[in-house]
Design an enzyme around this catalytic site. Sequence first.
Site, PDB file in Angstrom:
ATOM      1  N   LYS A  39       0.843  -1.205   0.000  1.00 56.70           N
ATOM      2  CA  LYS A  39       0.000   0.000   0.000  1.00 56.70           C
ATOM      3  C   LYS A  39       0.878   1.256   0.000  1.00 56.70           C
ATOM      4  O   LYS A  39       2.080   1.164   0.281  1.00 56.70           O
ATOM      5  CB  LYS A  39      -0.921  -0.016   1.231  1.00 56.70           C
ATOM      6  N   ARG A 137     -10.799  -0.177  14.605  1.00 58.09           N
ATOM      7  CA  ARG A 137     -10.779   0.400  13.260  1.00 58.09           C
ATOM      8  C   ARG A 137     -11.783  -0.418  12.462  1.00 58.09           C
ATOM      9  O   ARG A 137     -12.939  -0.504  12.863  1.00 58.09           O
ATOM     10  CB  ARG A 137      -9.343   0.349  12.710  1.00 58.09           C
ATOM     11  N   HIS A 171      -5.919  -7.135  13.140  1.00 55.45           N
ATOM     12  CA  HIS A 171      -4.753  -6.255  13.079  1.00 55.45           C
ATOM     13  C   HIS A 171      -4.378  -5.826  14.497  1.00 55.45           C
ATOM     14  O   HIS A 171      -5.248  -5.434  15.276  1.00 55.45           O
ATOM     15  CB  HIS A 171      -5.089  -5.036  12.210  1.00 55.45           C
ATOM     16  N   ARG A 230       1.919 -11.087   7.122  1.00 55.22           N
ATOM     17  CA  ARG A 230       1.447  -9.903   6.384  1.00 55.22           C
ATOM     18  C   ARG A 230       2.341  -8.699   6.680  1.00 55.22           C
ATOM     19  O   ARG A 230       1.850  -7.645   7.099  1.00 55.22           O
ATOM     20  CB  ARG A 230       0.033  -9.637   6.892  1.00 55.22           C
ATOM     21  N   TYR A 271      16.056  30.819   6.746  1.00 51.67           N
ATOM     22  CA  TYR A 271      14.861  31.506   7.236  1.00 51.67           C
ATOM     23  C   TYR A 271      14.806  31.476   8.763  1.00 51.67           C
ATOM     24  O   TYR A 271      15.110  30.445   9.382  1.00 51.67           O
ATOM     25  CB  TYR A 271      13.599  30.798   6.727  1.00 51.67           C
ATOM     26  N   CYS A 318      14.466  24.473   4.047  1.00 48.99           N
ATOM     27  CA  CYS A 318      13.632  25.248   3.112  1.00 48.99           C
ATOM     28  C   CYS A 318      12.802  24.283   2.254  1.00 48.99           C
ATOM     29  O   CYS A 318      12.912  23.073   2.377  1.00 48.99           O
ATOM     30  CB  CYS A 318      14.508  26.111   2.209  1.00 48.99           C
ATOM     31  N   MET A 319      12.001  24.823   1.363  1.00 48.44           N
ATOM     32  CA  MET A 319      11.157  23.982   0.513  1.00 48.44           C
ATOM     33  C   MET A 319      11.987  23.081  -0.390  1.00 48.44           C
ATOM     34  O   MET A 319      11.683  21.900  -0.557  1.00 48.44           O
ATOM     35  CB  MET A 319      10.226  24.861  -0.342  1.00 48.44           C
ATOM     36  N   ASP A 320      13.059  23.612  -0.974  1.00 45.42           N
ATOM     37  CA  ASP A 320      13.822  22.874  -1.986  1.00 45.42           C
ATOM     38  C   ASP A 320      15.290  22.670  -1.634  1.00 45.42           C
ATOM     39  O   ASP A 320      16.023  22.054  -2.402  1.00 45.42           O
ATOM     40  CB  ASP A 320      13.773  23.638  -3.320  1.00 45.42           C
TER      41      ASP A 320
END
Length: 381
Positions: A39, A137, A171, A230, A271, A318-320
Amino acid sequence: MTETEKRCWAEISPENLLHNVRALRAALPAGCRFLGVVKADAYGHGAVETAKLLEGAGADYLAVACLDEALELRANGVTMPVLILGHSSAAYTETLIEHDITQAVAGFEEARAFSEAAIRAGGTLRVHMAVDTGMSRLGFLCTGKNFDRGVSELAHACSLPGLDAEGVFTHFAVADEPGEENERFTREQYRLFTAAIEAAERQGARFAIRHCMNSGALLHYPEFALDMARPGLLLYGYGDTEGKLGLRPCMRLVTRLLTVKTLSPGASVSYGRRFTAQRETRLGVLGIGYADGLPRLCSNRCAFAVAGGMAPQRGSICMDMCMLDLTELPEAEPGDEVEIFGPAADLNALSEAAQTIPYELLCAVSKRVPRVIKNFSPYRV
Ligand SMILES: *Cc1c(COP(=O)(O)O)cnc(C)c1O
Protein backbone atom coordinates in the site's frame (compact mmCIF):
# COMPACT_ATOMS: atom_id res chain seq x y z
CA MET A 1 8.82 16.43 -16.07
CA THR A 2 11.82 16.14 -18.38
CA GLU A 3 14.91 14.31 -17.16
CA THR A 4 17.71 16.70 -16.26
CA GLU A 5 20.34 16.53 -13.57
CA LYS A 6 18.65 15.32 -10.40
CA ARG A 7 18.57 17.50 -7.28
CA CYS A 8 17.69 14.48 -5.21
CA TRP A 9 16.57 10.94 -5.89
CA ALA A 10 15.62 7.72 -4.13
CA GLU A 11 17.62 4.63 -5.04
CA ILE A 12 15.54 1.47 -4.69
CA SER A 13 17.50 -1.79 -4.32
CA PRO A 14 15.86 -4.95 -5.72
CA GLU A 15 18.67 -7.04 -4.19
CA ASN A 16 17.99 -5.76 -0.71
CA LEU A 17 14.24 -6.31 -1.06
CA LEU A 18 14.79 -9.90 -2.20
CA HIS A 19 17.21 -10.42 0.67
CA ASN A 20 14.53 -9.23 3.10
CA VAL A 21 11.87 -11.53 1.61
CA ARG A 22 14.23 -14.49 2.05
CA ALA A 23 15.10 -13.46 5.61
CA LEU A 24 11.43 -13.04 6.56
CA ARG A 25 10.37 -16.31 4.96
CA ALA A 26 13.16 -18.10 6.82
CA ALA A 27 11.73 -16.74 10.09
CA LEU A 28 8.27 -18.18 9.33
CA PRO A 29 7.08 -21.74 9.83
CA ALA A 30 7.13 -23.99 6.74
CA GLY A 31 3.90 -23.73 4.78
CA CYS A 32 3.01 -20.28 6.08
CA ARG A 33 1.89 -18.10 3.18
CA PHE A 34 3.59 -14.76 2.55
CA LEU A 35 1.69 -11.56 1.82
CA GLY A 36 3.67 -8.44 0.95
CA VAL A 37 2.02 -5.16 1.92
CA VAL A 38 2.50 -2.70 -0.97
CA LYS A 39 0.00 0.00 0.00
CA ALA A 40 0.96 3.68 -0.26
CA ASP A 41 3.08 2.99 -3.36
CA ALA A 42 4.90 0.24 -1.43
CA TYR A 43 5.75 2.61 1.42
CA GLY A 44 7.17 5.00 -1.15
CA HIS A 45 9.32 2.40 -2.95
CA GLY A 46 7.11 2.06 -6.04
CA ALA A 47 4.17 -0.36 -5.90
CA VAL A 48 4.43 -1.87 -9.38
CA GLU A 49 8.18 -2.53 -9.22
CA THR A 50 7.90 -3.93 -5.71
CA ALA A 51 4.91 -6.10 -6.60
CA LYS A 52 6.79 -7.59 -9.56
CA LEU A 53 9.81 -8.35 -7.39
CA LEU A 54 7.56 -9.98 -4.78
CA GLU A 55 5.81 -11.98 -7.49
CA GLY A 56 9.19 -13.18 -8.75
CA ALA A 57 10.26 -14.03 -5.21
CA GLY A 58 7.29 -16.37 -4.85
CA ALA A 59 5.11 -14.29 -2.53
CA ASP A 60 1.56 -15.62 -2.30
CA TYR A 61 -0.44 -12.43 -1.89
CA LEU A 62 -0.18 -8.65 -2.06
CA ALA A 63 -2.13 -6.10 -0.05
CA VAL A 64 -3.05 -2.50 -0.82
CA ALA A 65 -5.16 0.13 0.91
CA CYS A 66 -7.79 0.91 -1.72
CA LEU A 67 -9.26 0.03 -5.09
CA ASP A 68 -7.17 2.54 -7.07
CA GLU A 69 -3.99 0.96 -5.73
CA ALA A 70 -5.24 -2.52 -6.67
CA LEU A 71 -6.22 -1.37 -10.17
CA GLU A 72 -2.77 0.20 -10.68
CA LEU A 73 -1.22 -3.23 -10.08
CA ARG A 74 -3.64 -4.98 -12.45
CA ALA A 75 -3.17 -2.30 -15.14
CA ASN A 76 0.58 -2.95 -14.98
CA GLY A 77 0.34 -6.69 -15.43
CA VAL A 78 0.44 -7.92 -11.83
CA THR A 79 -1.69 -11.07 -11.83
CA MET A 80 -1.13 -12.51 -8.34
CA PRO A 81 -3.82 -12.32 -5.62
CA VAL A 82 -4.35 -8.79 -4.27
CA LEU A 83 -6.21 -7.98 -1.06
CA ILE A 84 -7.66 -4.52 -0.39
CA LEU A 85 -7.22 -3.98 3.36
CA GLY A 86 -9.27 -0.79 3.47
CA HIS A 87 -12.80 0.20 2.60
CA SER A 88 -14.29 -0.07 -0.89
CA SER A 89 -17.82 0.95 -1.75
CA ALA A 90 -20.10 -1.93 -2.76
CA ALA A 91 -20.82 0.17 -5.88
CA TYR A 92 -17.48 -1.19 -7.19
CA THR A 93 -18.26 -4.87 -6.61
CA GLU A 94 -18.37 -5.62 -10.33
CA THR A 95 -14.96 -3.98 -10.84
CA LEU A 96 -13.51 -6.00 -7.97
CA ILE A 97 -14.85 -9.24 -9.44
CA GLU A 98 -13.79 -8.36 -12.99
CA HIS A 99 -10.19 -7.71 -11.87
CA ASP A 100 -10.08 -10.68 -9.51
CA ILE A 101 -9.39 -8.51 -6.46
CA THR A 102 -10.01 -9.72 -2.90
CA GLN A 103 -11.83 -7.25 -0.65
CA ALA A 104 -11.65 -6.96 3.14
CA VAL A 105 -15.10 -6.82 4.72
CA ALA A 106 -15.45 -4.50 7.68
CA GLY A 107 -18.81 -5.56 9.12
CA PHE A 108 -22.18 -7.15 8.49
CA GLU A 109 -23.79 -4.25 6.62
CA GLU A 110 -20.82 -4.09 4.25
CA ALA A 111 -21.02 -7.87 3.74
CA ARG A 112 -24.71 -7.67 2.86
CA ALA A 113 -24.12 -4.80 0.40
CA PHE A 114 -21.27 -6.70 -1.32
CA SER A 115 -23.39 -9.86 -1.43
CA GLU A 116 -26.35 -8.11 -3.07
CA ALA A 117 -24.10 -6.34 -5.58
CA ALA A 118 -22.27 -9.59 -6.44
CA ILE A 119 -25.58 -11.36 -7.10
CA ARG A 120 -26.71 -8.48 -9.32
CA ALA A 121 -23.40 -8.71 -11.19
CA GLY A 122 -23.84 -12.46 -11.57
CA GLY A 123 -20.47 -13.23 -9.97
CA THR A 124 -18.72 -14.11 -6.74
CA LEU A 125 -16.59 -11.68 -4.77
CA ARG A 126 -13.65 -13.15 -2.87
CA VAL A 127 -13.45 -11.58 0.59
CA HIS A 128 -11.40 -11.68 3.78
CA MET A 129 -13.42 -10.91 6.89
CA ALA A 130 -11.85 -8.33 9.19
CA VAL A 131 -12.20 -8.97 12.92
CA ASP A 132 -11.80 -6.05 15.32
CA THR A 133 -10.04 -7.44 18.40
CA GLY A 134 -9.03 -4.11 19.90
CA MET A 135 -7.70 -1.85 17.14
CA SER A 136 -11.12 -0.15 16.98
CA ARG A 137 -10.78 0.40 13.26
CA LEU A 138 -12.35 -1.82 10.57
CA GLY A 139 -13.84 -5.22 11.38
CA PHE A 140 -16.59 -7.20 13.08
CA LEU A 141 -16.32 -5.98 16.66
CA CYS A 142 -15.55 -8.97 18.87
CA THR A 143 -14.22 -7.34 22.04
CA GLY A 144 -15.79 -7.74 25.49
CA LYS A 145 -19.57 -8.04 25.47
CA ASN A 146 -19.64 -7.66 21.67
CA PHE A 147 -18.13 -11.12 21.21
CA ASP A 148 -21.25 -13.25 20.69
CA ARG A 149 -22.93 -10.78 18.39
CA GLY A 150 -19.68 -10.15 16.45
CA VAL A 151 -19.18 -13.88 15.93
CA SER A 152 -22.75 -14.57 14.83
CA GLU A 153 -22.63 -11.67 12.35
CA LEU A 154 -19.27 -12.93 11.11
CA ALA A 155 -20.63 -16.45 10.59
CA HIS A 156 -23.79 -15.12 8.97
CA ALA A 157 -21.76 -12.86 6.62
CA CYS A 158 -19.75 -15.89 5.48
CA SER A 159 -22.93 -17.70 4.47
CA LEU A 160 -24.23 -14.87 2.26
CA PRO A 161 -24.59 -15.74 -1.44
CA GLY A 162 -22.21 -14.08 -3.88
CA LEU A 163 -19.35 -14.02 -1.36
CA ASP A 164 -16.43 -16.43 -1.10
CA ALA A 165 -15.02 -15.95 2.39
CA GLU A 166 -11.50 -17.17 1.65
CA GLY A 167 -9.87 -15.50 4.64
CA VAL A 168 -10.22 -13.90 8.03
CA PHE A 169 -7.81 -11.46 9.66
CA THR A 170 -7.22 -9.07 12.51
CA HIS A 171 -4.75 -6.26 13.08
CA PHE A 172 -2.60 -5.59 16.16
CA ALA A 173 -2.33 -2.21 17.82
CA VAL A 174 0.90 -2.61 19.82
CA ALA A 175 2.66 -5.77 18.57
CA ASP A 176 5.71 -3.65 17.76
CA GLU A 177 5.94 -1.94 21.16
CA PRO A 178 7.84 -3.36 24.12
CA GLY A 179 6.48 -3.63 27.66
CA GLU A 180 4.30 -5.96 29.68
CA GLU A 181 1.02 -4.12 29.12
CA ASN A 182 1.58 -4.11 25.35
CA GLU A 183 2.33 -7.82 25.41
CA ARG A 184 -0.78 -8.53 27.48
CA PHE A 185 -2.91 -6.51 25.02
CA THR A 186 -1.42 -8.23 21.96
CA ARG A 187 -1.87 -11.71 23.42
CA GLU A 188 -5.47 -10.85 24.28
CA GLN A 189 -6.07 -9.65 20.69
CA TYR A 190 -4.71 -12.98 19.41
CA ARG A 191 -6.79 -14.98 21.89
CA LEU A 192 -9.96 -13.11 20.83
CA PHE A 193 -9.13 -13.61 17.15
CA THR A 194 -8.67 -17.37 17.40
CA ALA A 195 -11.69 -17.69 19.71
CA ALA A 196 -13.84 -15.76 17.22
CA ILE A 197 -12.68 -18.02 14.38
CA GLU A 198 -13.44 -21.18 16.37
CA ALA A 199 -16.87 -19.93 17.36
CA ALA A 200 -17.70 -18.83 13.79
CA GLU A 201 -16.54 -22.23 12.48
CA ARG A 202 -18.87 -23.93 14.95
CA GLN A 203 -21.62 -21.89 13.28
CA GLY A 204 -20.64 -23.18 9.85
CA ALA A 205 -17.96 -20.76 8.60
CA ARG A 206 -14.72 -22.10 7.09
CA PHE A 207 -11.63 -19.97 6.47
CA ALA A 208 -8.77 -21.19 4.28
CA ILE A 209 -6.47 -18.31 5.23
CA ARG A 210 -6.33 -16.95 8.78
CA HIS A 211 -3.84 -14.11 9.20
CA CYS A 212 -2.81 -11.49 11.72
CA MET A 213 0.97 -11.17 11.51
CA ASN A 214 2.11 -7.61 10.80
CA SER A 215 5.78 -6.62 11.14
CA GLY A 216 5.61 -6.27 14.93
CA ALA A 217 4.04 -9.70 15.36
CA LEU A 218 6.50 -11.32 12.96
CA LEU A 219 9.36 -10.01 15.07
CA HIS A 220 7.98 -10.56 18.56
CA TYR A 221 5.26 -13.25 18.33
CA PRO A 222 6.44 -15.89 15.83
CA GLU A 223 3.81 -18.26 17.25
CA PHE A 224 1.03 -16.09 15.71
CA ALA A 225 1.81 -17.05 12.10
CA LEU A 226 -1.38 -19.09 11.43
CA ASP A 227 -1.81 -19.48 7.62
CA MET A 228 -0.17 -16.28 6.35
CA ALA A 229 2.16 -13.47 7.47
CA ARG A 230 1.45 -9.90 6.38
CA PRO A 231 4.55 -7.70 6.85
CA GLY A 232 5.01 -4.24 5.41
CA LEU A 233 7.73 -2.23 7.13
CA LEU A 234 10.10 -5.20 7.60
CA LEU A 235 10.01 -5.90 3.86
CA TYR A 236 11.56 -2.50 3.27
CA GLY A 237 14.28 -3.12 5.83
CA TYR A 238 12.99 -1.17 8.85
CA GLY A 239 11.30 -2.02 12.12
CA ASP A 240 13.79 -4.63 13.36
CA THR A 241 15.54 -2.26 15.75
CA GLU A 242 17.42 -5.09 17.48
CA GLY A 243 18.74 -6.36 14.14
CA LYS A 244 17.44 -9.91 14.76
CA LEU A 245 16.75 -10.68 11.11
CA GLY A 246 19.64 -8.90 9.36
CA LEU A 247 17.33 -6.88 7.13
CA ARG A 248 18.64 -4.34 4.63
CA PRO A 249 17.21 -0.92 3.80
CA CYS A 250 15.66 -0.89 0.33
CA MET A 251 15.60 2.87 -0.15
CA ARG A 252 18.53 5.26 -0.15
CA LEU A 253 17.48 8.92 -0.32
CA VAL A 254 20.29 10.94 -1.86
CA THR A 255 21.02 14.52 -2.84
CA ARG A 256 24.09 16.50 -3.85
CA LEU A 257 26.16 19.31 -2.47
CA LEU A 258 25.25 22.24 -4.73
CA THR A 259 27.73 24.78 -3.38
CA VAL A 260 30.07 25.16 -0.43
CA LYS A 261 30.96 28.48 1.25
CA THR A 262 32.80 29.60 4.34
CA LEU A 263 30.89 31.67 6.88
CA SER A 264 32.50 33.97 9.45
CA PRO A 265 31.60 33.59 13.15
CA GLY A 266 28.28 35.36 13.84
CA ALA A 267 26.74 34.67 10.42
CA SER A 268 23.19 33.27 10.57
CA VAL A 269 21.77 30.54 8.37
CA SER A 270 18.41 30.26 6.55
CA TYR A 271 14.86 31.51 7.24
CA GLY A 272 14.23 32.61 10.79
CA ARG A 273 18.00 32.79 11.46
CA ARG A 274 17.73 29.72 13.70
CA PHE A 275 21.43 28.87 13.45
CA THR A 276 24.35 31.17 14.06
CA ALA A 277 27.91 30.14 13.23
CA GLN A 278 30.03 30.12 16.40
CA ARG A 279 33.26 29.61 14.48
CA GLU A 280 34.45 29.81 10.90
CA THR A 281 32.01 27.37 9.27
CA ARG A 282 32.21 25.47 5.98
CA LEU A 283 28.59 25.38 4.92
CA GLY A 284 27.22 23.17 2.14
CA VAL A 285 23.89 23.75 0.38
CA LEU A 286 21.86 20.60 -0.49
CA GLY A 287 19.26 20.09 -3.20
CA ILE A 288 16.56 18.66 -0.95
CA GLY A 289 13.89 20.32 1.17
CA TYR A 290 10.50 19.78 2.75
CA ALA A 291 8.73 19.63 -0.62
CA ASP A 292 10.77 16.47 -1.27
CA GLY A 293 9.64 14.91 2.02
CA LEU A 294 12.36 16.04 4.41
CA PRO A 295 10.31 17.30 7.40
CA ARG A 296 10.94 20.88 8.43
CA LEU A 297 10.63 19.68 12.02
CA CYS A 298 14.10 18.10 11.59
CA SER A 299 15.70 21.54 11.12
CA ASN A 300 18.85 21.91 13.23
CA ARG A 301 18.37 18.42 14.73
CA CYS A 302 19.55 15.88 12.17
CA ALA A 303 22.71 14.80 10.35
CA PHE A 304 23.35 13.35 6.90
CA ALA A 305 26.08 11.08 5.54
CA VAL A 306 28.82 12.57 3.38
CA ALA A 307 31.86 10.61 2.17
CA GLY A 308 34.04 10.78 5.26
CA GLY A 309 31.34 10.90 7.92
CA MET A 310 28.16 12.43 9.27
CA ALA A 311 27.57 16.17 8.96
CA PRO A 312 25.02 18.12 11.05
CA GLN A 313 22.22 19.98 9.29
CA ARG A 314 22.03 23.71 10.09
CA GLY A 315 19.21 26.25 10.00
CA SER A 316 15.59 25.89 8.89
CA ILE A 317 15.00 23.35 6.14
CA CYS A 318 13.63 25.25 3.11
CA MET A 319 11.16 23.98 0.51
CA ASP A 320 13.82 22.87 -1.99
CA MET A 321 17.14 23.17 -0.15
CA CYS A 322 18.80 22.91 3.23
CA MET A 323 22.25 23.55 4.65
CA LEU A 324 24.89 21.24 6.07
CA ASP A 325 27.89 21.93 8.31
CA LEU A 326 31.04 20.58 6.64
CA THR A 327 33.56 22.20 8.95
CA GLU A 328 34.77 18.78 10.16
CA LEU A 329 34.74 17.33 6.64
CA PRO A 330 37.17 19.49 4.64
CA GLU A 331 37.32 17.03 1.69
CA ALA A 332 33.59 17.42 0.85
CA GLU A 333 33.09 19.49 -2.29
CA PRO A 334 30.30 20.57 -4.67
CA GLY A 335 28.89 17.66 -6.65
CA ASP A 336 29.43 15.14 -3.86
CA GLU A 337 26.54 12.83 -2.94
CA VAL A 338 24.90 13.24 0.46
CA GLU A 339 22.77 10.44 1.88
CA ILE A 340 19.69 11.67 3.77
CA PHE A 341 18.79 8.15 4.90
CA GLY A 342 19.85 4.66 3.90
CA PRO A 343 22.62 2.29 4.96
CA ALA A 344 24.85 5.10 6.24
CA ALA A 345 22.34 7.64 7.61
CA ASP A 346 19.86 5.90 9.90
CA LEU A 347 16.18 6.52 9.10
CA ASN A 348 15.27 5.78 12.72
CA ALA A 349 17.38 8.72 13.91
CA LEU A 350 15.78 11.01 11.33
CA SER A 351 12.31 9.77 12.40
CA GLU A 352 13.07 10.63 16.00
CA ALA A 353 14.17 14.12 14.96
CA ALA A 354 10.84 14.45 13.13
CA GLN A 355 8.93 13.08 16.16
CA THR A 356 7.48 10.33 14.03
CA ILE A 357 7.99 6.74 12.86
CA PRO A 358 9.98 5.47 9.85
CA TYR A 359 6.71 4.60 8.06
CA GLU A 360 5.77 8.26 7.77
CA LEU A 361 9.14 9.39 6.37
CA LEU A 362 9.21 6.60 3.77
CA CYS A 363 5.69 7.55 2.64
CA ALA A 364 6.60 11.25 2.71
CA VAL A 365 9.24 11.03 -0.04
CA SER A 366 7.34 13.07 -2.56
CA LYS A 367 6.35 12.61 -6.17
CA ARG A 368 9.03 15.13 -7.19
CA VAL A 369 11.76 12.69 -6.10
CA PRO A 370 12.56 10.26 -8.93
CA ARG A 371 12.85 6.60 -7.92
CA VAL A 372 15.92 4.99 -9.47
CA ILE A 373 16.13 1.19 -9.49
CA LYS A 374 19.72 0.57 -8.44
CA ASN A 375 21.35 -1.91 -6.10
CA PHE A 376 23.47 -0.33 -3.40
CA SER A 377 25.61 -1.79 -0.70
CA PRO A 378 23.53 -2.52 2.41
CA TYR A 379 26.50 -1.56 4.53
CA ARG A 380 27.81 1.82 5.55
CA VAL A 381 30.49 2.77 3.02
C1 LIG B 1 -0.35 -1.58 6.92
C2 LIG B 1 -0.90 -2.87 7.39
C3 LIG B 1 -0.05 -3.98 7.59
C4 LIG B 1 1.44 -3.90 7.52
O1 LIG B 1 1.92 -3.29 8.70
P1 LIG B 1 3.49 -3.24 9.05
O2 LIG B 1 3.53 -2.71 10.40
O3 LIG B 1 4.10 -2.32 8.03
O4 LIG B 1 3.99 -4.63 8.91
C5 LIG B 1 -0.64 -5.20 7.91
N1 LIG B 1 -1.98 -5.30 8.05
C6 LIG B 1 -2.81 -4.24 7.90
C7 LIG B 1 -4.28 -4.44 8.09
C8 LIG B 1 -2.31 -3.00 7.57
O5 LIG B 1 -3.13 -1.97 7.44
